[in-house]
Design a protein around this motif. Sequence first.
Motif, PDB file in Angstrom:
ATOM      1  N   HIS A 301       7.931  10.486  10.226  1.00 31.42           N
ATOM      2  CA  HIS A 301       9.067  11.098   9.529  1.00 31.42           C
ATOM      3  C   HIS A 301      10.059  10.037   9.081  1.00 31.42           C
ATOM      4  O   HIS A 301      11.052  10.355   8.454  1.00 31.42           O
ATOM      5  N   SER A 326      -7.318  18.709  14.659  1.00 35.20           N
ATOM      6  CA  SER A 326      -7.013  19.854  13.800  1.00 35.20           C
ATOM      7  C   SER A 326      -8.261  20.268  13.034  1.00 35.20           C
ATOM      8  O   SER A 326      -8.590  21.453  12.951  1.00 35.20           O
ATOM      9  N   ILE A 366      -2.000  14.852   5.701  1.00 33.65           N
ATOM     10  CA  ILE A 366      -2.686  13.558   5.645  1.00 33.65           C
ATOM     11  C   ILE A 366      -2.213  12.760   4.427  1.00 33.65           C
ATOM     12  O   ILE A 366      -2.015  11.543   4.519  1.00 33.65           O
ATOM     13  N   HIS A 378       8.277  11.400   0.046  1.00 36.87           N
ATOM     14  CA  HIS A 378       9.258  11.709   1.075  1.00 36.87           C
ATOM     15  C   HIS A 378      10.487  12.378   0.458  1.00 36.87           C
ATOM     16  O   HIS A 378      10.936  11.975  -0.612  1.00 36.87           O
ATOM     17  N   HIS A 386       4.365  21.220   2.166  1.00 35.00           N
ATOM     18  CA  HIS A 386       3.499  20.890   3.308  1.00 35.00           C
ATOM     19  C   HIS A 386       3.931  21.647   4.553  1.00 35.00           C
ATOM     20  O   HIS A 386       3.153  22.337   5.199  1.00 35.00           O
ATOM     21  N   MET A 391       4.045  25.735   8.851  1.00 34.21           N
ATOM     22  CA  MET A 391       4.938  26.532   9.691  1.00 34.21           C
ATOM     23  C   MET A 391       4.886  28.002   9.326  1.00 34.21           C
ATOM     24  O   MET A 391       4.822  28.873  10.192  1.00 34.21           O
TER      25      MET A 391
HETATM   26  C1  HEM Z   1      -2.837  17.535  10.203  1.00 28.28           C
HETATM   27  C2  HEM Z   1      -1.705  17.569  10.720  1.00 28.28           C
HETATM   28  C3  HEM Z   1      -0.388  17.061  10.114  1.00 28.28           C
HETATM   29  C4  HEM Z   1      -0.084  15.872   9.534  1.00 28.28           C
HETATM   30  C5  HEM Z   1      -1.020  14.705   9.339  1.00 28.28           C
HETATM   31  C6  HEM Z   1       1.306  15.914   9.147  1.00 28.28           C
HETATM   32  C7  HEM Z   1       2.002  14.881   8.547  1.00 28.28           C
HETATM   33  C8  HEM Z   1       3.315  14.938   8.169  1.00 28.28           C
HETATM   34  C9  HEM Z   1       4.071  13.849   7.619  1.00 28.28           C
HETATM   35  C10 HEM Z   1       3.533  12.455   7.385  1.00 28.28           C
HETATM   36  C11 HEM Z   1       5.331  14.283   7.375  1.00 28.28           C
HETATM   37  C12 HEM Z   1       6.504  13.468   6.865  1.00 28.28           C
HETATM   38  C13 HEM Z   1       6.705  13.632   5.419  1.00 28.28           C
HETATM   39  C14 HEM Z   1       7.997  13.062   4.954  1.00 28.28           C
HETATM   40  O1  HEM Z   1       9.075  13.480   5.439  1.00 28.28           O
HETATM   41  O2  HEM Z   1       7.957  12.182   4.072  1.00 28.28           O
HETATM   42  C15 HEM Z   1       5.378  15.646   7.763  1.00 28.28           C
HETATM   43  C16 HEM Z   1       6.514  16.428   7.665  1.00 28.28           C
HETATM   44  C17 HEM Z   1       6.614  17.652   8.280  1.00 28.28           C
HETATM   45  N1  HEM Z   1       5.609  18.335   8.914  1.00 28.28           N
HETATM   46 FE1  HEM Z   1       3.693  17.771   9.090  1.00 28.28          FE
HETATM   47  N2  HEM Z   1       1.822  17.111   9.488  1.00 28.28           N
HETATM   48  C18 HEM Z   1       0.820  17.844  10.082  1.00 28.28           C
HETATM   49  C19 HEM Z   1       0.913  19.106  10.587  1.00 28.28           C
HETATM   50  C20 HEM Z   1       2.081  19.803  10.690  1.00 28.28           C
HETATM   51  C21 HEM Z   1       2.228  21.046  11.400  1.00 28.28           C
HETATM   52  C22 HEM Z   1       1.120  21.746  12.122  1.00 28.28           C
HETATM   53  C23 HEM Z   1       3.521  21.406  11.263  1.00 28.28           C
HETATM   54  C24 HEM Z   1       4.259  22.626  11.787  1.00 28.28           C
HETATM   55  C25 HEM Z   1       3.765  23.663  12.291  1.00 28.28           C
HETATM   56  C26 HEM Z   1       4.185  20.406  10.481  1.00 28.28           C
HETATM   57  C27 HEM Z   1       5.520  20.448  10.156  1.00 28.28           C
HETATM   58  C28 HEM Z   1       6.153  19.475   9.445  1.00 28.28           C
HETATM   59  C29 HEM Z   1       7.555  19.514   9.136  1.00 28.28           C
HETATM   60  C30 HEM Z   1       8.530  20.613   9.588  1.00 28.28           C
HETATM   61  C31 HEM Z   1       7.849  18.381   8.384  1.00 28.28           C
HETATM   62  C32 HEM Z   1       9.151  17.977   7.724  1.00 28.28           C
HETATM   63  C33 HEM Z   1      10.330  18.006   8.570  1.00 28.28           C
HETATM   64  C34 HEM Z   1      11.571  17.689   7.800  1.00 28.28           C
HETATM   65  O3  HEM Z   1      11.715  16.566   7.290  1.00 28.28           O
HETATM   66  O4  HEM Z   1      12.437  18.577   7.728  1.00 28.28           O
HETATM   67  N3  HEM Z   1       3.289  19.436  10.141  1.00 28.28           N
HETATM   68  N4  HEM Z   1       4.146  16.032   8.254  1.00 28.28           N
END
Ligand code: HEM
Lengths: 552, 389
Positions: A301, A326, A366, A378, A386, A391
């Motif tokens: 993040h 996953s 990914i 970002h 995403h 969620m």
């Molecule tokens: C395969 C699994 C996952 C990967 C590889 C992944 C990867 C990422 C990455 C790299 C980010 C950062 C993006 C950025 O801010 O530039 C992100 C943001 C986020 N992901 Fe995932 N994610 C995965 C699964 C999930 C799951 C299962 C959830 C929730 C149930 C989730 C919720 C979030 C949230 C809430 C953010 C953003 C939070 C914010 O900045 O407010 N992700 N994810």
Amino acid sequence: MSAAVDTNASYLTATRGWKSWAYTLDHKRIGMMYLFGILGALLLGGAFALLVRMELWSPGQTIAGKDAYNKFFTLHGAVMVFLVIIPGLPAALGNMILPIQLGAPDVAFPKLNLTSFYLWVIGALLLLVAVFTGGLDTGWTFYTPYSLQSQTAVIPAVLGAFVLGFSSIFTGLNFLVTIHKFRPKAMGWFQMPLNLWALYSTALMQVLATPVLGITLLLLFVERFMHIGIFDPNLGGDPVLFQHFFWFYSHPAVYIMIVPAMGVISEITTTFSRKPIFGYRFIAYSSIALALFSFLVWGHHMFVSGQSKLANMVFSALTFSVGIPSAIKVFNWVSTLYKGDIRLQTPMLYALSFLIMFTIGGLTGIFLAILSIDVQLHDTYFVVAHFHYVMMGSTLVAFVAALHYWWPKVTGKMYPERPAQVAAVGVFIGFNLTFLPQFVMGSRGMPRRYWDYDPEFQIFHRLSTVGAFLLGLSLFGVVCYLMWSLKYGTKAPQNPWGGTTLEWDAPTPPTVFNFPEPPEIHELYNYDDLEELPEGGWVRKPSTGAKSSSGH
Amino acid sequence: MSQPSHDDHHDDHGHQSRFIQHHYDDAQHQFDSGKLGIWFFLVQEILFFSALFVAYILYRHHHPEIYAYAHHYLDVKWGAINTAVLIVSSLSAAWAVRCAQLAQRRGLIACLVITIVCALGFLGIKTVEYSHKVHEHILWGKYFDPCVASAGNHLLNKGNNCPGVKTSVVWDGKAGKAKSGCLEGDYDQRPAEPGIQGKCEVVEVVGANRRPIEACEEAPGKSGGHGKPAKFPCYELALNPHVCPAGPAAMVLYGDHGHHGGAIEVKCEAVPAPAAPADAFADPTHAPSTGERTFAQQKPKSKHELAHEFASGPPPEHTNMFFSIYFAMTGLHGIHVLVGVFVFIWLLWRAIRGDFTPDYFGPVDYAALYWHLVDLIWIFLFPLLYLIH
Ligand code: HEM
Ligand SMILES: [Cu+2]
């Protein structure tokens, strides 16, 4: 509980009066109260979401100014994350089902369970205080230094999230002990329903990650009115440290949201395919793997928060590895469906939606884990899309699936199938209409958390807003017919779906201690034992009970 | 046929203790469940504290000079006493468990009382320490403003004891000058020797009365400059120019009697300025901003003196962070001690009532485990905060 209570009566009617609910130690009643609270919070969070979408109908000011917009999206996020998605599956539905799936009379610590519930209530009230005393505009992430300066109601909101954290910790602790100590001897770890594996893994993360959020929010709170300086650059503190602490919790938190959803989906896919789950052990282990991995990837993040290159690379690589457990699950679910006798009842419709939406959400995760791409994406709508796919498209959909799956068991009433199927399709279409366009505009540079935008993005925003209203309407419909069914629904059979886990051997609705007699442990996911009744529902074939239980 | 391990839960098991809840199989089942629960709770506690330890490590890694400087403000003596107090209480808590197991009610009560007394003792000592700091304005973050208690220099030399200081310099951190106390304007040179005999006239003005106050002298028989002044009221000059850039401060020491609450007037005679710059460690951000000011330097400083001056010289930038972390850690720990006091009082009440029996003593056991963790955390905090070298 006094001796006068008939413990063989339904838990819903064994005692009466509001006090019998307010002071109840029965996990099912506590789960019920959570459920109603969470549905209320869902309406509130949904209202804020629709306000956000309305503001974005056209460029420039539509319904409110930029300050109001900042409050809308912040309150939407905070309410949904802390009040709905995190407690939704474990505290509400998990609470009702976990002891029954174990064949246990209750959770290990019923008083603690009630305490958790009241902590949730206090947290929710504090968030409401924040809503009504100036709102909140920091984003649900409370990033410093802005959260130290914001003139909005940061203090009650932070306190609320802090209290909710402890509610979550105590629930997790309770579940861990219950699974360890209340598992019948005949039920080894690998005879546990996959839902319990998922709740176990979730509980581990709740206990291990949430305290870090707790101390972080406590420091933020102290910072706000005592200027302790730990996150305040003016006093020599480090605002980025806040981000590290926050994500050290909040990345596991996203798995606190998704893993119980995966548990529910495991149960539903096998039940409605009439086929044993494919790769039981893989699914069980991957739940634990997710819990462990989830602690190692928080830095994804913060790729553009000034982390070192090395840290970025390590976090990127570790994040890829989260995709493995996953994906294992997705492959197993799909293999379970393969050549199954698939029944498209409402829980299954949601489970299939989950499969599609989780795949999209996971894969786009990914993308975001790739450093060079994340620099571009970002803080754009791509990230918004995403995390909504995971969620909302996954966890919330699984929550609704679970709600329909267990509704007959815990209320004793069937929901109306046809409207429910229509609503499920509405949720699917509405959801994708809302969030697919966001991938497109995000990758074209539409930043998140902006109230205004270039006209070229308008078509995407409009599609999204239309989708959001369809989605909102469908979910509102769900709440309406569920409430309707409480009074007018037909009486539910003991095992409406032909499930094999222990809750289907309990009376409908369960008795005060769940089972009048300790239940027999049957082979999990063996659908040959069951036969469908013409009037609806399933029963065990008379000859099979002894045979299957001797298999252990 | 397979049966769940817990047997029929809604009939009577003929439990020995009435505190065995109905959903457990038996006393052992309840005890084991509670024990596992408390262990998970302790893990949770460790993680709760962990962020503070991480913050400590990070700041110490980035700013070792802050830690080297600031820990002098802490009093090892009090820290060590508190460590001992907590260890004793941990012992008595463990002993309490043993007594409960063996149904020794009096022993249990005695052990619980000892534990409570020690815990209160710990809090008492912590209060003494905190109130010193409050008094000297050695506080966290924004409120770290040690000039207030006169110069850090003096306090450090005195081992952080400021007997009887009732009036001191009030330093306005924002404005960067003293509100009162630091001598401004006409006094821009340092007396020949730090300490007692500055060439100053200090007068307390109460209404029309002007009462001269003499320089402090050590009480006879006390050595090392650590004793109480022989006379009250008396004044000392605080000489650290870095914390009082406007000039040395007069710190008036009062005894228990003789404080009239008057205004303090200080007139000092200029002493010829020597040439050498005072302090190699001078930090430009804390150096006086107006006028030229040099300070007496009779002979070149020894290495030891230099090191000492480093420790007692100007606070490095953001010394406040040490105290932010100090107060966050010890404060959170103190809250845990306080919670422990309530828990043990509750246990004491139950022990007196005779609730605990060999098949029901879980609460004593769990509380003792919690208490050991609280103790353990202090055992980390003490060296990390007080014993830095
Ligand atoms: C395969 C699994 C996952 C990967 C590889 C992944 C990867 C990422 C990455 C790299 C980010 C950062 C993006 C950025 O801010 O530039 C992100 C943001 C986020 N992901 Fe995932 N994610 C995965 C699964 C999930 C799951 C299962 C959830 C929730 C149930 C989730 C919720 C979030 C949230 C809430 C953010 C953003 C939070 C914010 O900045 O407010 N992700 N994810
Ligand atoms: Cu993440």
